[in-house]
Design an enzyme around this catalytic site. Sequence first.
Site, PDB file in Angstrom:
ATOM      1  N   ASP A  96       0.845  -1.149   0.167  1.00 25.80           N
ATOM      2  CA  ASP A  96      -0.125  -0.034   0.101  1.00 25.80           C
ATOM      3  C   ASP A  96       0.858   1.239   0.165  1.00 25.80           C
ATOM      4  OD1 ASP A  96      -1.816  -2.223   0.381  1.00 25.80           O
ATOM      5  OD2 ASP A  96      -2.956  -0.809   1.961  1.00 25.80           O
ATOM      6  N   LYS A 158      -6.932   3.525  -2.592  1.00 22.20           N
ATOM      7  CA  LYS A 158      -7.488   3.562  -1.251  1.00 22.20           C
ATOM      8  C   LYS A 158      -7.572   5.009  -0.853  1.00 22.20           C
ATOM      9  CE  LYS A 158      -4.973   1.857   3.137  1.00 22.20           C
ATOM     10  NZ  LYS A 158      -3.774   1.170   3.394  1.00 22.20           N
ATOM     11  N   LYS A 187     -10.380   0.500  -1.849  1.00 22.64           N
ATOM     12  CA  LYS A 187      -9.924  -0.051  -0.402  1.00 22.64           C
ATOM     13  C   LYS A 187     -10.410   1.289   0.526  1.00 22.64           C
ATOM     14  CE  LYS A 187      -6.672  -1.465   3.031  1.00 22.64           C
ATOM     15  NZ  LYS A 187      -5.267  -1.724   3.208  1.00 22.64           N
TER      16      LYS A 187
END
Length: 239
Positions: A96, A158, A187
């Site tokens: 991430d 995300k 996400k």
Amino acid sequence: MPGTYTEAQIAATIDHAVLKPDFTRAEVDRELDIAAEWGVWSACVRPSDVGYAVTRLEGSGVRVCTVIGFPHGTTSTAAKVAELRRAFDEGATEFDMVVHIGALRSGEDAYVRDDIAAVVEAAGGLISKVILETSYLDEEQIARGSRLTEEGGATFVKTSTGFAGGGATVDHVRLMRASVSPAVQVKASGGVRGLDAAIAMLDAGATRLGTSASATILGELRARLAGDDATGAEDTSSY
């Protein structure tokens, strides 16, 4: 998966966050054990904890995810790539990365896209997620950042790190979902602390949740299902 969710379905969306900078080894152990106990998709750990987490979670079925350029995104592209390669060597399978927030806000789209693409390339086909830090962005910047995430080849866009004073919102998840093709997933991370919030994010289009409240979310679901069963509800298999 709109509508109803089983415990297994919710668990399979969760990246259990183990990212607080002040966590001791004992606290990391506790969080990794929670991830294993509830059978979540992954534990998302600090880069320095990757190798340790891989060993502790061996055999549990829980993957190890880590963060790149966290939490500000302002490290160089070369530094992000080096960080990912070290994490890969230690056994992480998902990454991430934090977008360069200032560059995104400045309209430096080529830089943002190239930064993402370099990290994605280094991931070598493993799952890569791009954190926009939506609390710092307006809607145009969120939509553009989502599109640049897709152009850079990432698997997910995300919402948040959880460390910027704001987190995921349903509206932002919907905007991100609308800004990318079905090839890119969303996400929701930051502030997802209970079952209702988790379901709201999933119904808005997220397919992964970043949270440190995995036990709370899944425990609430288990209790609700048990309550439905006790009252003789027709469907006790999902919520």
